[in-house]
Design an enzyme around this catalytic site. Structure first.
Site, mmCIF file in Angstrom:
data_model
loop_
_atom_site.group_PDB
_atom_site.id
_atom_site.type_symbol
_atom_site.label_atom_id
_atom_site.label_comp_id
_atom_site.label_asym_id
_atom_site.label_seq_id
_atom_site.Cartn_x
_atom_site.Cartn_y
_atom_site.Cartn_z
ATOM 1 N N ARG A 176 0.822 -1.304 -0.120
ATOM 2 C CA ARG A 176 0.038 0.070 0.062
ATOM 3 C C ARG A 176 0.919 1.161 -0.001
ATOM 4 O O ARG A 176 0.524 2.077 -0.645
ATOM 5 C CB ARG A 176 -0.984 0.002 1.129
ATOM 6 C CG ARG A 176 -1.659 1.411 1.482
ATOM 7 C CD ARG A 176 -2.940 0.915 2.107
ATOM 8 N NE ARG A 176 -2.804 0.189 3.353
ATOM 9 C CZ ARG A 176 -2.271 1.071 4.483
ATOM 10 N NH1 ARG A 176 -1.786 2.230 4.556
ATOM 11 N NH2 ARG A 176 -2.086 0.283 5.601
ATOM 12 N N ASP B 79 -7.372 18.179 -15.467
ATOM 13 C CA ASP B 79 -7.928 17.018 -15.928
ATOM 14 C C ASP B 79 -7.262 16.692 -17.448
ATOM 15 O O ASP B 79 -8.197 17.211 -18.121
ATOM 16 C CB ASP B 79 -9.188 16.478 -15.683
ATOM 17 C CG ASP B 79 -9.713 15.103 -15.977
ATOM 18 O OD1 ASP B 79 -8.942 14.341 -16.593
ATOM 19 O OD2 ASP B 79 -10.841 14.695 -15.446
ATOM 20 N N LYS C 56 -8.379 5.428 -19.593
ATOM 21 C CA LYS C 56 -8.672 5.575 -20.992
ATOM 22 C C LYS C 56 -7.592 5.695 -21.733
ATOM 23 O O LYS C 56 -6.741 4.653 -21.889
ATOM 24 C CB LYS C 56 -9.265 7.306 -20.735
ATOM 25 C CG LYS C 56 -10.132 7.324 -19.885
ATOM 26 C CD LYS C 56 -11.497 6.646 -19.843
ATOM 27 C CE LYS C 56 -12.349 6.490 -18.522
ATOM 28 N NZ LYS C 56 -12.917 7.849 -18.208
ATOM 29 N N TYR D 150 -16.303 16.136 -16.236
ATOM 30 C CA TYR D 150 -16.642 14.688 -16.172
ATOM 31 C C TYR D 150 -17.488 14.464 -15.160
ATOM 32 O O TYR D 150 -17.295 15.084 -13.961
ATOM 33 C CB TYR D 150 -15.194 14.027 -15.837
ATOM 34 C CG TYR D 150 -15.690 12.373 -15.541
ATOM 35 C CD1 TYR D 150 -15.890 11.744 -16.681
ATOM 36 C CD2 TYR D 150 -15.525 11.787 -14.300
ATOM 37 C CE1 TYR D 150 -16.118 10.303 -16.607
ATOM 38 C CE2 TYR D 150 -15.756 10.503 -14.072
ATOM 39 C CZ TYR D 150 -16.431 9.699 -15.212
ATOM 40 O OH TYR D 150 -16.559 8.357 -15.021
#
Ligand code: PLP
Length: 371
Positions: free
Chosen positions: A47, A168, A193, A99
């Site tokens: 982690r 973004d 994406k 978005y």
């Protein structure tokens, strides 16, 4: 180094233990502690860090031209960590077209956590700056209306008021738009994406121009909240990145040709693509994007929702599905995906233009428009 070279080599080196040219996948969640209680190899617990994630973060920082990067299990988790690093009472300016998942985060979660959020048309951004404005969040081109924000103008304004800027960059990728070079502080991507590019990994990243205190807070959220990608997903993403610059060339070329075709089609009302001279912000797009204008476009079909959906379901090579950035073309009736509060026109279809041959794509959409 040029982008094509970075995409192949950044963060990548033959494995020192075995000589493997392609990195092994390190699934181990925990790492050997030294006798003096240190971790001389740099890894303790997955982690916190993992060799595959470190490799991915190094590569993405290099591609965007930033000092450091943090990878997450999704683009949403990446953006969430940026907002979470702010304080109650802070004010965020975000675009009126963005978005929808991130807009919902801001509205449903961060406003509840006592942050102030305003969604604005960036042409009038000056009017919305307040003494407590901490972050200006940009998305350009925006989803789904392909609006363009003048990044340099916003950066100039933000610097005067000591405000953090973030872009973004999911639709553009570092291959065609370089916000950090324009003075932006943070870039975020949905890796899901174009970066991964094969519709088989969910991921996100935040890349910083400077490894400063605010980025330290985002890293704290990454480690403590633990929204990190798996080693296997990091491996797959790195595999996808190797061809990113070449895929983007194909996406841009195909999208430009399809946009031009749609623009003169009698069944089409309007086309949204920053590469077209008819786009209201074409001049800005030419200035701040290079090598093309991306693989995303939207268009309005003459008629309403019914006519638009009919086109979406009549195509053969455009799969009717949400998401974007994969090698396959996708088509989507966006308004029904976003729900009842959407401002997206009902006759609008959003297309992620894939890497099929452009002649096949044009013939396919033409026959669907006439159905
Ligand atoms: C998909 C997307 C996101 C969210 O990313 P996930 O990986 O789905 O969480 C954020 N911004 C843009 C522009 C996107 O297209």
């Amino acid at each position: 180094m040029k982008l094509e070279t970075l995409a192949v080599h950044a963060g990548n080196h033959p494995d020192s233990a075995t000589g493997a040219v392609t990195s092994p996948i390190h699934l181990s969640t925990t790492f050997l502690r030294d006798d003096d209680l240190g971790y001389s190899k740099g890894f303790m617990y997955t982690r916190h860090n993992n060799p595959n994630r470190q490799q991915l973060e190094t590569c993405l920082a290099a591609l965007e031209g930033g000092e450091a990067a943090l990878a997450f299990g999704s683009g949403s988790a990446a953006a969430f960590a940026v907002f979470q690093a702010l304080q109650p009472g802070d004010h965020i300016i975000a675009p009126d077209d963005m978005y929808h998942g991130l807009r919902t985060q801001l509205r449903q979660i961060f406003v509840e956590l006592k942050m102030w959020v305003t969604f604005v048309d960036f042409n009038e951004i000056e009017d919305h700056i307040r003494p407590n404005t901490r972050l200006i969040w940009m998305e350009t081109p925006s989803n789904p209306l392909m609006k363009i924000t003048n990044i340099e103008r916003v950066v100039q304004l933000a610097k005067q008021h000591n405000i953090i800027t973030a872009v973004d960059n999911t639709f553009a990728t570092p291959c065609i738009q370089r916000p950090l070079d324009m003075g932006v502080d943070l870039v975020m991507h949905s890796i899901t994406k174009y970066i991964n590019g094969h519709s088989d990994v969910l991921g996100g990243v935040v890349i910083t121009k400077k490894n400063d205190d605010f980025f330290g807070r985002i890293k704290m959220v990454q480690i403590l909240a633990g929204g990190v990608p798996s080693p296997f997903d990091c491996y797959l993403t790195l595999r996808g990145i190797k061809t990113l610059p070449y895929r983007m060339k194909g996406h841009c070329e195909n999208a430009m040709a399809l946009a031009k075709f749609l623009e003169q089609h009698p069944k089409v009302e309007k086309v949204y693509y920053p590469g077209l001279a008819s786009h209201p912000d074409h001049e800005i797009a030419v200035k701040q994007m290079s090598n093309g204008f991306g693989g995303m476009l939207s268009f309005e079909v003459k008629g309403g929702a019914e006519e638009a959906v009919n086109v979406a379901i009549s195509t053969q090579f455009f799969t009717q599905a949400t998401s974007l950035g994969g090698v396959e073309s996708l088509i989507e009736h966006r308004a029904s995906q976003e729900g009842p509060d959407t401002k997206t026109p009902q006759n609008l279809l959003r297309v992620s233009v894939g890497l099929e041959h452009i002649d096949d794509l044009i013939a396919d959409i033409d026959q669907a428009l006439w159905k």
